[in-house]
Design a protein around this motif. Structure first.
Motif, short mmCIF file in Angstrom:
data_model
loop_
_atom_site.label_atom_id
_atom_site.label_comp_id
_atom_site.label_asym_id
_atom_site.label_seq_id
_atom_site.Cartn_x
_atom_site.Cartn_y
_atom_site.Cartn_z
N GLY A 1 0.79 -1.22 0.00
CA GLY A 1 0.00 0.00 0.00
C GLY A 1 0.82 1.27 0.00
O GLY A 1 0.29 2.34 0.30
N SER B 1 -0.20 -3.93 -3.58
CA SER B 1 -1.13 -2.82 -3.32
C SER B 1 -1.98 -3.04 -2.08
O SER B 1 -2.29 -2.11 -1.35
CB SER B 1 -2.03 -2.59 -4.54
OG SER B 1 -2.80 -3.75 -4.82
N HIS B 2 -2.40 -4.29 -1.83
CA HIS B 2 -3.26 -4.59 -0.69
C HIS B 2 -2.94 -5.98 -0.13
O HIS B 2 -2.41 -6.84 -0.84
CB HIS B 2 -4.75 -4.57 -1.09
CG HIS B 2 -5.23 -3.25 -1.60
ND1 HIS B 2 -5.20 -2.92 -2.94
CD2 HIS B 2 -5.75 -2.18 -0.95
CE1 HIS B 2 -5.69 -1.70 -3.10
NE2 HIS B 2 -6.02 -1.23 -1.92
N TYR B 3 -3.31 -6.15 1.16
CA TYR B 3 -3.20 -7.46 1.80
C TYR B 3 -4.58 -7.92 2.22
O TYR B 3 -5.38 -7.15 2.75
CB TYR B 3 -2.28 -7.37 3.03
CG TYR B 3 -2.24 -8.64 3.85
CD1 TYR B 3 -1.89 -9.86 3.28
CD2 TYR B 3 -2.54 -8.61 5.22
CE1 TYR B 3 -1.85 -11.02 4.03
CE2 TYR B 3 -2.48 -9.78 5.98
CZ TYR B 3 -2.14 -10.98 5.38
OH TYR B 3 -2.10 -12.13 6.13
N GLN B 4 -4.89 -9.21 1.95
CA GLN B 4 -6.17 -9.80 2.32
C GLN B 4 -5.93 -10.83 3.43
O GLN B 4 -5.58 -11.98 3.16
CB GLN B 4 -6.80 -10.48 1.11
CG GLN B 4 -7.04 -9.56 -0.08
CD GLN B 4 -7.53 -10.30 -1.32
OE1 GLN B 4 -7.77 -11.51 -1.29
NE2 GLN B 4 -7.68 -9.58 -2.41
N ASP C 1 -2.69 -8.41 -3.27
CA ASP C 1 -3.03 -7.91 -4.60
C ASP C 1 -1.83 -7.15 -5.15
O ASP C 1 -1.14 -6.44 -4.41
CB ASP C 1 -4.23 -6.95 -4.55
CG ASP C 1 -5.50 -7.64 -4.08
OD1 ASP C 1 -5.63 -8.85 -4.31
OD2 ASP C 1 -6.36 -6.96 -3.49
#
Length: 259
Positions: free
Chosen positions: A72, A88-91, A98
């Motif tokens: 991010g 870009s993102h963590y889930q 992502d």
């Protein structure tokens, strides 16, 4: 003779030696993440500043595979050799990350902070073979090299729809039915088809087919593979190996250009 990294990437090292950044995209099935991590370590050991990421999703990499993790935020390169993982993102619900759009990675390459950018640009649900759907793969247009993977356990074996991601597309592209042999003729068709193995690869990118997890290759590969290489003008090399082993590539067939 087992090839060294510089032999495998002769053309790419010409860029690196001239101070130009290198972007390598990995597509296909049968070990993309393992290949990504092997190449990250290999280029780092050659003194390069390496960034690895994805244009799709991948499991969050283990801390031992990188020196710096950026999620991010804009990745910045170390002043000396190091591996940066950037997403870009963590889930957290599935421990996946992502990546970035192909266009964003083209921008990162243009900024020139990293020597080598490695991109996992495809998905295969863990299967050893696939055909791409309409939206796949997601390859940055500035890729200098595209490596397409196939799991070696399917080579010359009967086609099993349960082992082939997007079987209906694969069957339509190659004309093969379940139970028929996945031999060099099938892969020649898959490689040459514009919607096949190298779908979306930039016109100027070097194309390499990596047959991974392939342990039954002797010192003289089947002549059919060399014939395939020479018949497909767009294919630069075929690699045979098991990237989680040492050596990761135990045989290679480079294209021989007439002098």
């Amino acid at each position: 003779m087992i090839p060294a990294l510089r032999e495998l990437f002769t053309e790419e090292y010409q860029r690196l030696d001239n101070g130009k950044p290198l972007l390598i995209s990995l597509i296909g099935a049968g070990g993309k993440t393992s290949t990504l991590l092997w190449l990250a370590q290999a280029f780092y050991q050659q003194g390069k500043r390496v960034l690895f990421t994805t244009t799709t999703k991948m499991y969050r990499p283990a801390p031992a595979t990188y020196h710096q993790l950026c999620i991010g935020q804009r990745p910045t390169a170390h002043p000396t050799a190091a591996i940066t993982a950037s997403f870009s993102h963590y889930q957290p619900q599935n421990n996946k990350v992502d990546g970035f759009s192909p266009q964003r990675l083209d921008e990162m390459k243009q900024q020139g902070e990293f020597d080598v950018i490695l991109v996992e640009a495809d998905g295969a649900h863990g299967l050893p073979l696939k055909a791409p759907a309409r939206h796949e793969p997601c390859i940055p247009s500035s890729s200098d090299c595209v490596i397409a993977l196939t799991g070696g356990q399917v080579i010359n074996r009967p086609a099993d729809p349960q082992q082939i991601h997007r079987w209906a597309i694969f069957s339509a592209l190659t004309g093969i039915a379940a139970g028929e042999a996945l031999d060099s003729r099938v892969f020649r068709t898959l490689i040459a088809h514009p919607q096949g193995m190298f779908k979306g690869a930039p016109a100027g990118a070097r194309r390499i087919w990596l047959i991974n997890q392939f342990s039954h290759c002797d010192n003289q590969p089947d002549p059919a593979w060399l014939e395939l290489l020479q018949q497909d003008a767009a294919l630069s090399a075929i690699w045979f190996g098991a990237v989680q082993h040492n050596p990761p590539i135990h045989h290679w067939l480079p294209r021989r250009y007439p002098k």
